[in-house]
Design a protein around this motif. Structure first.
Motif, mmCIF file in Angstrom:
data_model
loop_
_atom_site.group_PDB
_atom_site.id
_atom_site.type_symbol
_atom_site.label_atom_id
_atom_site.label_comp_id
_atom_site.label_asym_id
_atom_site.label_seq_id
_atom_site.Cartn_x
_atom_site.Cartn_y
_atom_site.Cartn_z
ATOM 1 N N ILE A 1 -22.919 102.456 -26.881
ATOM 2 C CA ILE A 1 -23.462 101.437 -25.978
ATOM 3 C C ILE A 1 -24.742 100.887 -26.616
ATOM 4 C CG2 ILE A 1 -24.447 101.137 -23.643
ATOM 5 C CD1 ILE A 1 -21.531 101.876 -23.480
ATOM 6 N N LEU A 2 -25.118 99.665 -26.243
ATOM 7 C CA LEU A 2 -26.366 99.090 -26.731
ATOM 8 C C LEU A 2 -27.547 99.627 -25.917
ATOM 9 C CD1 LEU A 2 -27.468 96.790 -28.708
ATOM 10 C CD2 LEU A 2 -27.579 95.392 -26.636
ATOM 11 N N GLY A 3 -28.561 100.161 -26.603
ATOM 12 C CA GLY A 3 -29.786 100.607 -25.929
ATOM 13 C C GLY A 3 -30.884 99.567 -26.081
ATOM 14 N N ASN A 4 -31.986 99.749 -25.350
ATOM 15 C CA ASN A 4 -33.060 98.750 -25.420
ATOM 16 C C ASN A 4 -33.752 98.729 -26.783
ATOM 17 O OD1 ASN A 4 -33.926 101.310 -24.389
ATOM 18 N ND2 ASN A 4 -35.929 100.458 -23.900
ATOM 19 N N HIS A 5 -33.890 99.885 -27.436
ATOM 20 C CA HIS A 5 -34.495 99.888 -28.777
ATOM 21 C C HIS A 5 -33.554 99.265 -29.797
ATOM 22 C CE1 HIS A 5 -38.156 102.464 -28.117
ATOM 23 N NE2 HIS A 5 -37.499 102.614 -26.978
ATOM 24 N N ASP A 6 -32.248 99.484 -29.616
ATOM 25 C CA ASP A 6 -31.261 98.830 -30.489
ATOM 26 C C ASP A 6 -31.380 97.311 -30.335
ATOM 27 O OD1 ASP A 6 -30.212 101.398 -31.022
ATOM 28 O OD2 ASP A 6 -28.753 101.228 -29.376
ATOM 29 N N ALA A 7 -31.465 96.868 -29.062
ATOM 30 C CA ALA A 7 -31.539 95.428 -28.780
ATOM 31 C C ALA A 7 -32.814 94.825 -29.369
ATOM 32 C CB ALA A 7 -31.472 95.190 -27.267
ATOM 33 N N ALA A 8 -33.907 95.570 -29.268
ATOM 34 C CA ALA A 8 -35.177 95.069 -29.825
ATOM 35 C C ALA A 8 -35.096 95.008 -31.349
ATOM 36 C CB ALA A 8 -36.330 95.959 -29.388
ATOM 37 N N ALA A 9 -34.461 95.998 -31.948
ATOM 38 C CA ALA A 9 -34.383 96.048 -33.412
ATOM 39 C C ALA A 9 -33.551 94.898 -33.983
ATOM 40 C CB ALA A 9 -33.800 97.389 -33.858
ATOM 41 N N THR B 1 -22.563 94.583 -32.286
ATOM 42 C CA THR B 1 -21.254 94.627 -31.628
ATOM 43 C C THR B 1 -21.239 95.575 -30.417
ATOM 44 O OG1 THR B 1 -20.497 96.434 -33.033
ATOM 45 C CG2 THR B 1 -19.992 94.191 -33.789
ATOM 46 N N ASN B 2 -22.314 96.332 -30.205
ATOM 47 C CA ASN B 2 -22.281 97.350 -29.158
ATOM 48 C C ASN B 2 -22.403 96.736 -27.758
ATOM 49 O OD1 ASN B 2 -21.993 99.203 -31.138
ATOM 50 N ND2 ASN B 2 -24.089 99.959 -31.088
ATOM 51 N N PRO B 3 -21.546 97.195 -26.825
ATOM 52 C CA PRO B 3 -21.528 96.619 -25.473
ATOM 53 C C PRO B 3 -22.607 97.221 -24.566
ATOM 54 C CG PRO B 3 -19.874 98.324 -25.624
ATOM 55 C CD PRO B 3 -20.522 98.248 -26.980
ATOM 56 N N LEU B 4 -22.850 96.584 -23.433
ATOM 57 C CA LEU B 4 -23.829 97.104 -22.465
ATOM 58 C C LEU B 4 -23.245 98.178 -21.568
ATOM 59 C CD1 LEU B 4 -25.669 93.864 -21.355
ATOM 60 C CD2 LEU B 4 -26.735 95.903 -22.338
ATOM 61 N N LYS B 5 -21.923 98.151 -21.405
ATOM 62 C CA LYS B 5 -21.293 99.216 -20.626
ATOM 63 C C LYS B 5 -19.847 99.411 -21.041
ATOM 64 C CE LYS B 5 -21.013 96.215 -16.562
ATOM 65 N NZ LYS B 5 -21.060 96.176 -15.120
ATOM 66 N N GLU C 1 -27.959 95.925 -13.173
ATOM 67 C CA GLU C 1 -28.578 95.113 -14.223
ATOM 68 C C GLU C 1 -28.795 95.894 -15.534
ATOM 69 O OE1 GLU C 1 -31.104 91.927 -11.545
ATOM 70 O OE2 GLU C 1 -32.212 93.582 -12.442
ATOM 71 N N PRO C 2 -27.717 96.321 -16.175
ATOM 72 C CA PRO C 2 -27.870 97.157 -17.383
ATOM 73 C C PRO C 2 -28.646 96.488 -18.511
ATOM 74 C CG PRO C 2 -25.588 96.451 -17.080
ATOM 75 C CD PRO C 2 -26.319 96.081 -15.833
ATOM 76 N N ASN C 3 -28.720 95.150 -18.465
ATOM 77 C CA ASN C 3 -29.455 94.435 -19.522
ATOM 78 C C ASN C 3 -30.944 94.288 -19.202
ATOM 79 O OD1 ASN C 3 -28.885 92.738 -17.361
ATOM 80 N ND2 ASN C 3 -28.958 90.896 -18.619
ATOM 81 N N MET C 4 -31.389 94.852 -18.070
ATOM 82 C CA MET C 4 -32.812 94.748 -17.717
ATOM 83 C C MET C 4 -33.567 96.051 -18.004
ATOM 84 S SD MET C 4 -33.129 91.655 -16.923
ATOM 85 C CE MET C 4 -34.737 91.519 -16.154
ATOM 86 N N TRP C 5 -32.846 97.079 -18.390
ATOM 87 C CA TRP C 5 -33.461 98.333 -18.866
ATOM 88 C C TRP C 5 -34.362 98.985 -17.816
ATOM 89 C CZ3 TRP C 5 -30.277 98.688 -22.658
ATOM 90 C CH2 TRP C 5 -29.933 97.537 -23.371
ATOM 91 N N HIS C 6 -33.874 99.011 -16.560
ATOM 92 C CA HIS C 6 -34.595 99.732 -15.509
ATOM 93 C C HIS C 6 -34.495 101.234 -15.770
ATOM 94 C CE1 HIS C 6 -34.599 95.989 -13.262
ATOM 95 N NE2 HIS C 6 -33.283 95.938 -13.280
ATOM 96 N N TYR C 7 -35.336 101.996 -15.065
ATOM 97 C CA TYR C 7 -35.299 103.461 -15.181
ATOM 98 C C TYR C 7 -34.878 104.078 -13.850
ATOM 99 C CZ TYR C 7 -37.793 102.981 -19.572
ATOM 100 O OH TYR C 7 -38.144 102.648 -20.847
#
Ligand code: ZN
Length: 243
Positions: free
Chosen positions: A59-67, A101-105, A120-126
């Motif tokens: 899955i895509l993580g927030n650090h992956d997305a930032a990188a 290529t990694n999906p959000l879910k 909202e998996p793309n908003m990176w809530h905790y």
């Protein structure tokens, strides 16, 4: 079927190799990854390659997305931002295209897999409070939701109408026929529950059970590599303390 669920590797190759060796001993049929393959650590390319080779998906993580530049680091703390800047320069094209290529879910039978939250998996809530958990139970239909992101292994149960902490290191669904669960699988590369060992989950679909594994790895070697690339000292000391 036995499946290993790993998350939050954060380019810590020593931890990932130790976890993969442990997974080998557990004789699983499949490994899946909930994201944050890179960010913080010194080996983004090696970790991305191993994840790509060994996992069915990541899955895509927030650090992956930032990188890969699809998420701004404006909300990252100064250490995380510094690590992302270094990671972005260090990543080769192969790692970049893999992360892109990694999906959000992803849905696995009766399990939803996300990095942060089903809402909202793309908003990176905790999910750090009962209230957070309560809201999130309304945003997935499956019985189980597997998450990472906080680096804190925890199982939260839902029994109409409220949520509770499942205070055990294993869970057998047969004992809880009317409950649903959010399971945080913990972190391979940067555990933060005051235990410096890598953490991941084994799920046994036949027995409908889940259990945590904790794995020691060569923390000193990881720290030496971090020093060599001049990462902030906070990121170097925290792994030894598990914070
Ligand atoms: Zn993370």
């Amino acid at each position: 079927m036995k499946r290993a669920v790993i998350s939050d590797i954060h380019a810590n190759l020593e931890a990932l190799q130790a976890v993969l060796a442990d997974i080998e001993r557990e004789q699983v049929d499949e490994i899946v990854c909930l994201g944050d393959v890179v960010g913080y650590g010194p080996d983004p390319n090696e970790c991305a390659q191993l994840i790509q080779q060994r996992c069915t998906f990541s899955i895509l993580g927030n650090h992956d997305a930032a990188a890969i530049g699809t998420l701004s680091t404006a909300n990252f703390n100064v250490h995380a931002r510094r690590a992302i800047e270094w990671t972005t320069k260090e990543m080769n094209r192969h790692t970049q295209s893999f992360l892109k290529t990694n999906p959000l879910k992803k849905i696995l039978g009766d399990c939803l897999c996300v990095h942060a939250t089903p809402y909202e998996p793309n908003m990176w809530h905790y999910i750090t409070t009962y209230q957070d958990a309560q809201v999130n139970f309304e945003y997935f239909e499956q019985r189980i939701c597997l998450v990472g992101h906080t680096h804190i292994p925890v199982m939260i149960g839902w029994e109409h109408p409220s949520v509770y902490l499942h205070q055990k290191s294993s869970l057998s669904l047969a004992h809880f026929p009317h409950n649903r669960f959010i399971i945080n699988v913990g972190s391979v590369g940067q555990p933060r529950d005051n235990d410096n060992r890598s953490c991941y989950v084994i799920m046994d679909t036949g027995r409908e059970s889940f259990y945590y594994r904790r794995v020691e790895y060569d923390i000193e070697r990881y720290q030496e590599k971090m020093e060599r690339i001049a990462m902030p000292s906070f990121l170097i000391t925290r792994v030894a303390e598990g914070i």
